[in-house]
Design an enzyme around this catalytic site. Structure first.
Site, PDB file in Angstrom:
ATOM      1  N   LYS A  11      42.491  34.641  36.564  1.00 34.50           N
ATOM      2  CA  LYS A  11      41.106  35.093  36.419  1.00 34.50           C
ATOM      3  C   LYS A  11      40.266  34.479  37.526  1.00 34.50           C
ATOM      4  O   LYS A  11      40.299  33.266  37.743  1.00 34.50           O
ATOM      5  CB  LYS A  11      40.542  34.667  35.052  1.00 34.50           C
ATOM      6  CG  LYS A  11      39.390  35.543  34.571  1.00 34.50           C
ATOM      7  CD  LYS A  11      39.885  36.942  34.199  1.00 34.50           C
ATOM      8  CE  LYS A  11      38.868  37.689  33.346  1.00 34.50           C
ATOM      9  NZ  LYS A  11      39.377  39.021  32.961  1.00 34.50           N
ATOM     10  N   THR A  58      44.599  37.517  31.303  1.00 31.75           N
ATOM     11  CA  THR A  58      43.567  36.866  32.117  1.00 31.75           C
ATOM     12  C   THR A  58      42.299  36.608  31.306  1.00 31.75           C
ATOM     13  O   THR A  58      41.556  35.670  31.598  1.00 31.75           O
ATOM     14  CB  THR A  58      43.241  37.691  33.373  1.00 31.75           C
ATOM     15  OG1 THR A  58      42.628  38.931  33.000  1.00 31.75           O
ATOM     16  CG2 THR A  58      44.494  37.956  34.193  1.00 31.75           C
ATOM     17  N   HIS A 257      24.920  30.175  68.283  1.00 33.53           N
ATOM     18  CA  HIS A 257      24.242  30.097  69.574  1.00 33.53           C
ATOM     19  C   HIS A 257      22.752  30.422  69.472  1.00 33.53           C
ATOM     20  O   HIS A 257      22.327  31.288  68.702  1.00 33.53           O
ATOM     21  CB  HIS A 257      24.898  31.057  70.571  1.00 33.53           C
ATOM     22  CG  HIS A 257      26.366  30.818  70.743  1.00 33.53           C
ATOM     23  ND1 HIS A 257      26.883  29.621  71.172  1.00 33.53           N
ATOM     24  CD2 HIS A 257      27.448  31.635  70.539  1.00 33.53           C
ATOM     25  CE1 HIS A 257      28.202  29.701  71.225  1.00 33.53           C
ATOM     26  NE2 HIS A 257      28.566  30.907  70.841  1.00 33.53           N
TER      27      HIS A 257
END
Length: 301
Positions: A11, A58, A257
């Site tokens: 899960k 699950t 940057h």
């Protein structure tokens, strides 16, 4: 003929919030996590034979996370991950490995009129504290702790020069530049024999997380950086020196940057070199620098 080469299931994205209420002071402390648990074991027939008898649903895994969060401390996350993984390999004899990933989201206690508030918090950044805990039956517990999404910037104190210059190079050398990154730092602990040994080292997890974060910020701020590579190595060295139970420290740092804008086209306005004050933050592309710092092997006599 085909076979299952590797399989795990479980899960993911289980969101858990737990509040601790101190009965003496009335102060409340909150923890919010996103948890993933994946199981390995004798489960091949669920893939090859449509045999669901080996599957721990699950949904049951999700329920177990909630129940164990109620019954046990959820901090430090290294301990809670070890509790979860140990439960699954002890409860289900055909499950031999449990992988638990925990993301702890940041809630910082509010200060009101100079005093910490008893029950109010602010999410002051997207920084998270993460752990990966792998519990393997008959082997032990492997833990990786990490800092993620710690965004930092310094407006000077960084340079980059002396790099390879050839027909592909357009980047100028610089002796003063902006340095910004999203810190991802991970430290791997030496293997623990089991849950009892993890419990015995509980104070070290928070202490090491605090030290790693402080070392990262202090080195970033104070180092006259010759490169991201050199700076991240110094960070890793210091964290290893702080905590003997660590095997490696890994950094992954994007170089975000900020480019100067030439404004000379507008009435000769100077905004380059020492006159640069207005920059354009770049989303992409960006540099990405990675390094794993380990301990030197001791020579055998």
């Amino acid at each position: 003929m085909s076979t299952v080469a590797a399989a795990r299931y479980g899960k993911d994205n289980v969101r858990v919030y737990k509040v601790h209420k101190d009965p003496k002071t009335g102060v409340q402390t909150v923890t919010e996590m996103t948890v993933c648990v994946l199981l390995e074991g004798e489960i091949d027939t669920s893939y090859t034979k449509a045999d669901n008898s080996v599957i721990v649903a699950t949904d049951s895994i999700k329920n177990t996370i909630f129940i164990l969060a109620k019954q046990n401390p959820v901090t430090p996350p290294e301990l809670f991950g070890s509790i979860l993984g140990t439960h699954f390999i002890n409860k289900y004899k055909h499950i031999h490995v449990a992988h638990t990933n925990i993301i702890t989201h940041r809630w910082t206690r509010l200060n009101i009129d100079g005093k910490p508030h008893s029950h109010s918090f602010v999410r002051d950044s997207e920084e998270t504290r993460n752990v990966q805990v792998d519990v393997t039956e008959g082997v032990g517990i492997d833990i990786k702790s990490s800092i993620n999404k710690l965004t930092v910037l310094k407006s000077t104190g960084s340079q980059f020069w002396g790099f390879v210059r050839d027909e592909y190079t357009t980047l100028p050398e610089v002796w003063d530049r902006i340095l910004s990154t999203d810190v991802e730092a991970t430290w791997a602990w030496k293997r623990f024999s089991g849950l009892d040994e993890v419990r015995g080292n509980v104070p070290k997890f928070d202490e090491t997380w605090e030290a790693a974060r402080n070392i990262t910020l202090k080195t970033f701020a104070e180092e006259e950086s010759a490169s991201v590579q050199a700076t991240m190595y110094k960070m890793g060295e210091q964290i290893l020196a702080y905590q003997p139970l660590l095997e490696t420290v890994e950094y992954s740092l994007p170089n975000k940057h900020y480019f100067e804008i030439d404004l000379s086209w507008h009435k000769g306005l100077k905004n380059t070199g020492k006159d640069a004050e207005v920059f354009v933050p770049q989303t992409n592309p960006n540099g990405l620098i990675k390094c794993t710092v380990g301990r030197k092997s001791k020579a055998k006599l």
